[in-house]
Design a protein around this motif. Structure first.
Motif, PDB file in Angstrom:
ATOM      1  N   HIS A   1     -12.390  -8.154  34.607  1.00 53.03           N
ATOM      2  CA  HIS A   1     -12.296  -6.736  34.237  1.00 53.03           C
ATOM      3  C   HIS A   1     -11.818  -6.588  32.801  1.00 53.03           C
TER       4      HIS A   1
ATOM      5  N   HIS B   1     -12.429 -11.381  40.579  1.00 52.81           N
ATOM      6  CA  HIS B   1     -11.664 -12.459  39.927  1.00 52.81           C
ATOM      7  C   HIS B   1     -12.143 -13.816  40.458  1.00 52.81           C
TER       8      HIS B   1
ATOM      9  N   ASP C   1      -8.241  -7.928  32.075  1.00 51.14           N
ATOM     10  CA  ASP C   1      -7.726  -9.136  32.736  1.00 51.14           C
ATOM     11  C   ASP C   1      -7.276 -10.210  31.738  1.00 51.14           C
TER      12      ASP C   1
END
Ligand SMILES: [Zn+2]
Length: 291
Positions: free
Chosen positions: A35, A141, A38
């Motif tokens: 994202h 993730h 991140d």
């Protein structure tokens, strides 16, 4: 460049893609996150220190972040978050922040996205590649971890993604730290004290307004605690993000590297050497990272 843009839906070009910057002896680092905030959370401090030491650092978000908000979504959110990444990159001083145009919350480790990842690593001519481990709670993730692992060998295979010349030297692949214990806990092979850039890291996170002050507090159920005033909310971010988060394993890694000084370190980032890609000794790895 393969940056996210309204009209740049086509991520594959037929032209031969060449590395973004010519070979100049600089250490070249590319960090992947799922994202558009991140990489900042896991790596901003070390990225800033590497940049100061002369490395060329690029962040990549594999999704465009278009699901990460409670009130907005789609293209409007993706555009807002893209702008936030560019402001974060500016504050950190890193070379580039790319956002790939894949939907947030729906990332899959497909061949197409694997190709995007291979292309990005090759074009950056990376010496070091960072990613999350593939045992994270969030599927995006997790699959970012899988996609980068799937690229780790393929980046040197010329017949794969032939329009982007294969790397002749396999990069070093590293994982960001996390607290997941299964199937194995994170192992800090190198830890970097970041107290000297801690406020700058917070300053970069402060650029991620839609996340730090809206979405993440909403998910956590404490949205009403976020101050409205920009200076006050930044102070709040500094307080809520700070203190007491260094695990015993990372503390031990800091002690190994910094000796007696380690006890004073309050903020750190740590990385684990992946079994894929170029294998280096922990000693060699330590030399690549600023203290
Ligand atoms: Zn994320």
């Amino acid at each position: 460049m393969l940056k996210f843009g309204l009209l740049s839906m086509a991520l594959t070009g037929l032209a031969v893609l060449t590395p973004a910057v010519a070979q100049d002896g600089k250490l070249r680092v590319i960090a992947f996150g799922a994202h558009p905030d991140d990489c900042d959370g896991k790596f901003a401090g070390t990225a800033m220190k590497l940049t100061r030491a002369g490395a060329a650092v690029k962040f990549v978000s594999v999704t465009n972040g278009d699901a990460g908000h409670q009130e907005m979504g789609g293209g409007a959110l993706a555009r807002r978050r893209y702008a936030e990444t560019q402001e974060s990159a500016r504050r950190l001083g890193i070379a580039e922040y790319e956002v790939m145009n894949n939907h947030d919350g729906e990332l899959m480790p497909t061949l197409e996205v694997r190709r995007q990842v291979i292309r990005a690593i090759r074009q950056w001519n990376a010496d070091i590649v960072l990613s999350p481990r593939s045992n994270d709670y969030h599927p995006d993730h997790r699959y970012t971890g899988v996609l980068v692992q799937d690229a780790a060998y393929m980046v040197v295979v010329p017949n794969i993604v032939p329009e982007a010349p294969a790397l002749r030297k396999n990069p070093i692949f590293l994982y960001y730290d996390d607290n997941f214990q299964k199937p194995a806990p994170f192992r800090p092979d190198v830890a970097v004290g970041i107290d000297d850039v801690w406020e700058k890291k917070i300053d970069a996170l402060d650029a991620q307004v839609s996340q730090m002050y809206e979405w993440l507090p909403w998910v956590a159920g404490n949205l009403e605690q976020v101050p409205k005033d920009p200076a006050a909310r930044k102070k709040w971010l500094l307080q809520t993000r700070g203190g007491g988060r260094i695990s015993p394993a990372i503390r031990a890694a800091l002690e190994k590297r910094y000796g007696a000084e380690a006890g004073k370190i309050q903020h750190a980032e740590a990385f684990e050497l992946c079994e894929y890609g170029r294998r280096v000794s922990v000693e060699e790895l330590q030399k690549l990272f600023p203290r």
